[in-house]
Design a protein around this motif. Sequence first.
Motif, PDB file in Angstrom:
ATOM      1  N   CYS A  90       7.793  -3.304  -1.666  1.00  0.00           N
ATOM      2  CA  CYS A  90       6.694  -3.189  -2.164  1.00  0.00           C
ATOM      3  C   CYS A  90       6.171  -1.942  -1.293  1.00  0.00           C
ATOM      4  CB  CYS A  90       5.621  -4.326  -1.954  1.00  0.00           C
ATOM      5  SG  CYS A  90       6.069  -5.702  -2.856  1.00  0.00           S
ATOM      6  N   ASP A  91       5.785  -0.817  -2.183  1.00  0.00           N
ATOM      7  CA  ASP A  91       5.237   0.447  -1.499  1.00  0.00           C
ATOM      8  C   ASP A  91       4.128   0.385  -1.076  1.00  0.00           C
ATOM      9  OD1 ASP A  91       5.999   3.408  -1.017  1.00  0.00           O
ATOM     10  OD2 ASP A  91       4.600   3.829  -2.449  1.00  0.00           O
ATOM     11  N   GLY A  92       3.219  -0.405  -1.359  1.00  0.00           N
ATOM     12  CA  GLY A  92       1.873  -0.613  -0.657  1.00  0.00           C
ATOM     13  C   GLY A  92       1.474  -1.268   0.448  1.00  0.00           C
ATOM     14  N   GLY A  93       2.673  -1.757   1.282  1.00  0.00           N
ATOM     15  CA  GLY A  93       2.645  -2.470   2.413  1.00  0.00           C
ATOM     16  C   GLY A  93       2.000  -3.959   2.462  1.00  0.00           C
ATOM     17  N   ASP A  94       1.270  -4.273   3.213  1.00  0.00           N
ATOM     18  CA  ASP A  94       0.904  -5.738   3.122  1.00  0.00           C
ATOM     19  C   ASP A  94      -0.736  -5.858   3.253  1.00  0.00           C
ATOM     20  OD1 ASP A  94      -0.177  -5.635   6.014  1.00  0.00           O
ATOM     21  OD2 ASP A  94       1.890  -6.157   6.659  1.00  0.00           O
ATOM     22  N   LEU A  95      -1.296  -7.017   2.865  1.00  0.00           N
ATOM     23  CA  LEU A  95      -2.589  -7.173   3.011  1.00  0.00           C
ATOM     24  C   LEU A  95      -3.466  -6.849   4.342  1.00  0.00           C
ATOM     25  CD1 LEU A  95      -4.887  -7.712   0.741  1.00  0.00           C
ATOM     26  CD2 LEU A  95      -4.703 -10.008   1.232  1.00  0.00           C
ATOM     27  N   ALA A  96      -3.106  -7.146   5.186  1.00  0.00           N
ATOM     28  CA  ALA A  96      -3.354  -6.950   6.534  1.00  0.00           C
ATOM     29  C   ALA A  96      -3.575  -5.561   6.940  1.00  0.00           C
ATOM     30  CB  ALA A  96      -2.534  -7.383   7.781  1.00  0.00           C
ATOM     31  N   ALA A  97      -2.710  -4.453   6.489  1.00  0.00           N
ATOM     32  CA  ALA A  97      -2.898  -3.091   6.610  1.00  0.00           C
ATOM     33  C   ALA A  97      -4.035  -2.678   5.608  1.00  0.00           C
ATOM     34  CB  ALA A  97      -1.574  -2.477   6.319  1.00  0.00           C
ATOM     35  N   TYR A  98      -4.009  -3.272   4.607  1.00  0.00           N
ATOM     36  CA  TYR A  98      -4.832  -2.858   3.659  1.00  0.00           C
ATOM     37  C   TYR A  98      -6.357  -3.183   4.313  1.00  0.00           C
ATOM     38  CZ  TYR A  98      -7.618  -2.665  -0.932  1.00  0.00           C
ATOM     39  OH  TYR A  98      -8.456  -2.214  -1.959  1.00  0.00           O
ATOM     40  N   ILE A  99      -6.558  -4.286   4.633  1.00  0.00           N
ATOM     41  CA  ILE A  99      -7.900  -4.587   5.434  1.00  0.00           C
ATOM     42  C   ILE A  99      -8.300  -3.772   6.431  1.00  0.00           C
ATOM     43  CG2 ILE A  99      -9.027  -6.546   6.434  1.00  0.00           C
ATOM     44  CD1 ILE A  99      -7.614  -8.591   4.809  1.00  0.00           C
ATOM     45  N   ARG A 100      -7.193  -3.536   7.318  1.00  0.00           N
ATOM     46  CA  ARG A 100      -7.390  -2.641   8.541  1.00  0.00           C
ATOM     47  C   ARG A 100      -7.955  -1.172   7.895  1.00  0.00           C
ATOM     48  NH1 ARG A 100      -2.608  -4.761  10.418  1.00  0.00           N
ATOM     49  NH2 ARG A 100      -1.376  -3.139   9.667  1.00  0.00           N
ATOM     50  N   ASP A 101      -7.356  -0.843   6.765  1.00  0.00           N
ATOM     51  CA  ASP A 101      -7.745   0.421   6.342  1.00  0.00           C
ATOM     52  C   ASP A 101      -8.899   0.624   5.709  1.00  0.00           C
ATOM     53  OD1 ASP A 101      -5.335   1.586   7.209  1.00  0.00           O
ATOM     54  OD2 ASP A 101      -4.250   1.459   5.475  1.00  0.00           O
ATOM     55  N   HIS A 102      -9.200  -0.356   4.867  1.00  0.00           N
ATOM     56  CA  HIS A 102     -10.612  -0.421   3.903  1.00  0.00           C
ATOM     57  C   HIS A 102     -11.578  -1.267   4.284  1.00  0.00           C
ATOM     58  CE1 HIS A 102      -7.179   0.535   1.356  1.00  0.00           C
ATOM     59  NE2 HIS A 102      -8.110   1.194   0.388  1.00  0.00           N
ATOM     60  N   GLY A 103     -11.324  -2.018   5.627  1.00  0.00           N
ATOM     61  CA  GLY A 103     -12.473  -2.715   6.152  1.00  0.00           C
ATOM     62  C   GLY A 103     -12.764  -3.913   5.093  1.00  0.00           C
ATOM     63  N   ARG A 104     -13.826  -4.456   5.129  1.00  0.00           N
ATOM     64  CA  ARG A 104     -14.318  -5.588   4.055  1.00  0.00           C
ATOM     65  C   ARG A 104     -14.517  -4.934   2.700  1.00  0.00           C
ATOM     66  NH1 ARG A 104     -20.594  -7.040   5.615  1.00  0.00           N
ATOM     67  NH2 ARG A 104     -21.265  -4.919   5.647  1.00  0.00           N
ATOM     68  N   VAL A 105     -13.841  -5.701   1.650  1.00  0.00           N
ATOM     69  CA  VAL A 105     -13.914  -5.154   0.221  1.00  0.00           C
ATOM     70  C   VAL A 105     -14.918  -5.704  -0.462  1.00  0.00           C
ATOM     71  CG1 VAL A 105     -11.370  -5.072   0.532  1.00  0.00           C
ATOM     72  CG2 VAL A 105     -12.511  -7.021  -0.547  1.00  0.00           C
ATOM     73  N   GLN A 106     -15.069  -5.138  -1.682  1.00  0.00           N
ATOM     74  CA  GLN A 106     -16.372  -5.485  -2.621  1.00  0.00           C
ATOM     75  C   GLN A 106     -15.663  -6.871  -3.222  1.00  0.00           C
ATOM     76  OE1 GLN A 106     -16.679  -2.433  -5.407  1.00  0.00           O
ATOM     77  NE2 GLN A 106     -18.042  -1.078  -4.040  1.00  0.00           N
ATOM     78  N   GLU A 107     -16.732  -7.611  -3.681  1.00  0.00           N
ATOM     79  CA  GLU A 107     -16.601  -9.014  -4.161  1.00  0.00           C
ATOM     80  C   GLU A 107     -15.452  -8.931  -5.425  1.00  0.00           C
ATOM     81  OE1 GLU A 107     -19.953 -11.329  -4.738  1.00  0.00           O
ATOM     82  OE2 GLU A 107     -20.717 -11.402  -2.940  1.00  0.00           O
ATOM     83  N   CYS A 108     -15.762  -7.876  -6.234  1.00  0.00           N
ATOM     84  CA  CYS A 108     -14.900  -7.832  -7.456  1.00  0.00           C
ATOM     85  C   CYS A 108     -13.428  -7.567  -6.906  1.00  0.00           C
ATOM     86  CB  CYS A 108     -15.347  -6.673  -8.052  1.00  0.00           C
ATOM     87  SG  CYS A 108     -15.279  -4.937  -7.478  1.00  0.00           S
ATOM     88  N   VAL A 109     -13.098  -6.784  -6.284  1.00  0.00           N
ATOM     89  CA  VAL A 109     -11.869  -6.824  -5.619  1.00  0.00           C
ATOM     90  C   VAL A 109     -11.230  -7.712  -4.884  1.00  0.00           C
ATOM     91  CG1 VAL A 109     -10.174  -5.397  -4.029  1.00  0.00           C
ATOM     92  CG2 VAL A 109     -12.306  -4.145  -4.940  1.00  0.00           C
ATOM     93  N   ALA A 110     -12.023  -8.722  -4.140  1.00  0.00           N
ATOM     94  CA  ALA A 110     -11.633  -9.895  -3.724  1.00  0.00           C
ATOM     95  C   ALA A 110     -11.547 -10.907  -4.693  1.00  0.00           C
ATOM     96  CB  ALA A 110     -12.721 -10.340  -2.522  1.00  0.00           C
ATOM     97  N   ARG A 111     -12.124 -10.761  -5.658  1.00  0.00           N
ATOM     98  CA  ARG A 111     -12.069 -11.878  -6.895  1.00  0.00           C
ATOM     99  C   ARG A 111     -10.592 -11.471  -7.472  1.00  0.00           C
ATOM    100  NH1 ARG A 111     -16.371 -10.543  -9.606  1.00  0.00           N
ATOM    101  NH2 ARG A 111     -17.456 -11.719  -8.487  1.00  0.00           N
ATOM    102  N   LYS A 112     -10.410 -10.216  -7.914  1.00  0.00           N
ATOM    103  CA  LYS A 112      -9.048  -9.906  -8.285  1.00  0.00           C
ATOM    104  C   LYS A 112      -7.870 -10.412  -7.485  1.00  0.00           C
ATOM    105  CE  LYS A 112      -8.484  -5.398  -8.373  1.00  0.00           C
ATOM    106  NZ  LYS A 112      -8.220  -3.997  -8.854  1.00  0.00           N
ATOM    107  N   PHE A 113      -7.953 -10.019  -6.116  1.00  0.00           N
ATOM    108  CA  PHE A 113      -6.976 -10.376  -5.394  1.00  0.00           C
ATOM    109  C   PHE A 113      -6.592 -11.806  -5.359  1.00  0.00           C
ATOM    110  CE2 PHE A 113      -7.032  -6.458  -2.377  1.00  0.00           C
ATOM    111  CZ  PHE A 113      -6.641  -5.737  -3.351  1.00  0.00           C
ATOM    112  N   MET A 114      -7.635 -12.569  -5.264  1.00  0.00           N
ATOM    113  CA  MET A 114      -7.824 -13.893  -5.076  1.00  0.00           C
ATOM    114  C   MET A 114      -6.901 -14.716  -6.324  1.00  0.00           C
ATOM    115  SD  MET A 114      -8.645 -15.504  -2.204  1.00  0.00           S
ATOM    116  CE  MET A 114      -7.830 -13.861  -1.516  1.00  0.00           C
ATOM    117  N   LYS A 115      -7.196 -14.030  -7.614  1.00  0.00           N
ATOM    118  CA  LYS A 115      -6.529 -14.639  -8.713  1.00  0.00           C
ATOM    119  C   LYS A 115      -5.151 -14.583  -8.792  1.00  0.00           C
ATOM    120  CE  LYS A 115     -10.728 -14.075 -11.966  1.00  0.00           C
ATOM    121  NZ  LYS A 115     -11.374 -13.400 -13.133  1.00  0.00           N
ATOM    122  N   GLN A 116      -4.754 -13.026  -8.179  1.00  0.00           N
ATOM    123  CA  GLN A 116      -3.375 -12.856  -7.974  1.00  0.00           C
ATOM    124  C   GLN A 116      -2.473 -13.997  -7.166  1.00  0.00           C
ATOM    125  OE1 GLN A 116      -1.940  -8.782  -8.091  1.00  0.00           O
ATOM    126  NE2 GLN A 116      -4.117  -8.248  -8.362  1.00  0.00           N
TER     127      GLN A 116
END
Length: 224
Positions: A90-116
């Motif tokens: 997986c070229d995108g790394g892990d979700l921990a790195a994503y959170i470190r890079d982006h900080g808190r995400v918008q609710e719409c993004v969190a909702r999409k991630f949770m569904k997956q």
Amino acid sequence: MEADRPTIGEYTLTCKLGGGSSSTVWKAEHRTTGKVVALKQIDLLKLTRQLKSCLDCELSFLSSVKHPNIIRLFDVFQAENSIFLVLEFCDGGDLAAYIRDHGRVQECVARKFMKQIGAGLEVLSMHHIIHRDLKPENILLSTMETDPILKIADFGFSRLLNPNDLAETVCGSPFYMAPEILEFKKYDDKVDMWSLGAILFELLNGYPPFRGRTSVQVWEDDQL
């Protein structure tokens, strides 16, 4: 040069991605096709009876499942006193790195991630598998682009748990462990849902819901 890189079986190791006490994950390329994969190397000499049982569960489950939100297992082979799992890279790394890079995400993004992630957990439930180590480091992103597919990975603590049965082994990561595990009680597959809730909190806030460096400190913070 490729000749200078270590090779295992049909694969050339390009870099180390991570690992734990009994396993190491490498980025690798197939020597003939050039296909990029992740190689999970598990040291056979460090496998306890419990870890061997978890490995058997991991192999049985991943070899029988093909789902966009579950990491793919392509092959398994043995070499140099180790078992190697050939996994989807997986070229995108892990979700921990994503959170470190982006900080808190918008609710719409969190909702999409949770569904997956929820879709992946539904597959586990259908097979009566509990993961027991759901955390951002074990959620991989298919790409670094704007619309990644999330994949549940690292089933090293997973086990089969039939309906009405309970588990009692203490395992997982303190920030994401359900209270019943921290309290050394028996538990069922609902512990994965607790971990999912902790991940959701971290997505929306940019930090985990509890503090502490040990399971005892996390448990004490949970009681406040």
